[in-house]
Design a protein around this motif. Structure first.
Motif: not given
Length: 235
Positions: A50-53, A91-96
């Motif tokens: 997940s982190e890589e993606l 992703l949500r933590e990064n606004g995506i």
């Protein structure tokens, strides 16, 4: 958490709102006679965490400013529901935000519900509107699809419906009226018909997979427009 990813499409424009980053996960419980991506049925590509993606996707965030985001597709992405949920949180933590492009061909487990709950949009493939044809042409379980669709409606998850129209199988106006009537049980924003095409035929040959529709022509574009108008007038 990790999952096998077949491929990516970095500037997808047809898999949800805005510009999308499409992630094609491997594996599928269906064997649709008209599948365009039989190469995704089996393990391929490589394993990603997940982190890589998310680190890979973050580079494309400037392209998502007009409502875009990530779309998990396949194969059947919900086979990797726990991976989607974990990745979606990052992703949500990064606004995506993310969408799920699914056939709804899996049991409605808690992991699947969580993956759907986190989605900004679910694109659901309404393959057939009766159990007999669904089993005949997909080898899948009709109730799985229905349960996924109803769950999205119960939870007010944004829903788009799509149906591939195949010459000689579901390309009559009578077929389309039946699809329209069946779809009324769902709350959806739009329902789009897609044309069967032959661009993926080489994948059957390359993977040594029998192609049951190898003699079927692509659907005529004008026929698709006509059938879409029939659908629009009946939903």
């Amino acid at each position: 958490m990790k999952a096998d990813i077949h491929s990516f499409e970095s500037m997808a424009a047809l898999d949800g709102d805005g510009i999308r980053y499409a992630v094609f996960l491997t594996g599928c419980p269906l064997r649709c006679a008209y599948c365009h991506n039989p190469d995704t049925w089996f393990k391929s590509g490589r394993e990603w965490s997940s982190e890589e993606l998310v680190n890979k996707i973050k580079r494309y965030k400037p392209y998502f400013k007009n409502g875009g985001g990530v779309t998990f597709s396949g194969g059947e992405p919900l086979l990797h529901a726990a991976f989607i949920s974990e990745t979606g949180k990052l992703l949500r933590e990064n606004g995506i935000h993310y969408a799920v492009d699914t056939s709804g061909s899996v049991p409605l487990t808690d992991d699947v519900k969580t993956a759907l709950d986190g989605a900004d949009l679910v694109i659901l493939d309404l393959k057939f509107c009766d159990a007999d044809n669904y089993k005949r042409y997909t080898k899948g379980v009709f109730d799985h699809f229905v349960n996924v669709g109803k769950y999205c409606c119960e939870k007010n998850i944004r829903l788009w419906l799509r149906t591939v129209i195949v010459p000689g199988i579901n390309d009559s106006e009578e077929h389309i009226v039946k699809y329209a009537q069946f779809a009324k049980q769902f709350k959806f924003e739009k329902y789009e018909l897609l044309a069967f095409h032959t661009m993926g035929f080489f994948k059957y040959e390359n993977s040594d997979i029998d192609n049951p529709l190898k003699n079927t022509p692509p659907l005529d574009k004008e026929k698709l427009k006509l059938l879409q108008s029939v659908l629009d007038n009946n939903i």
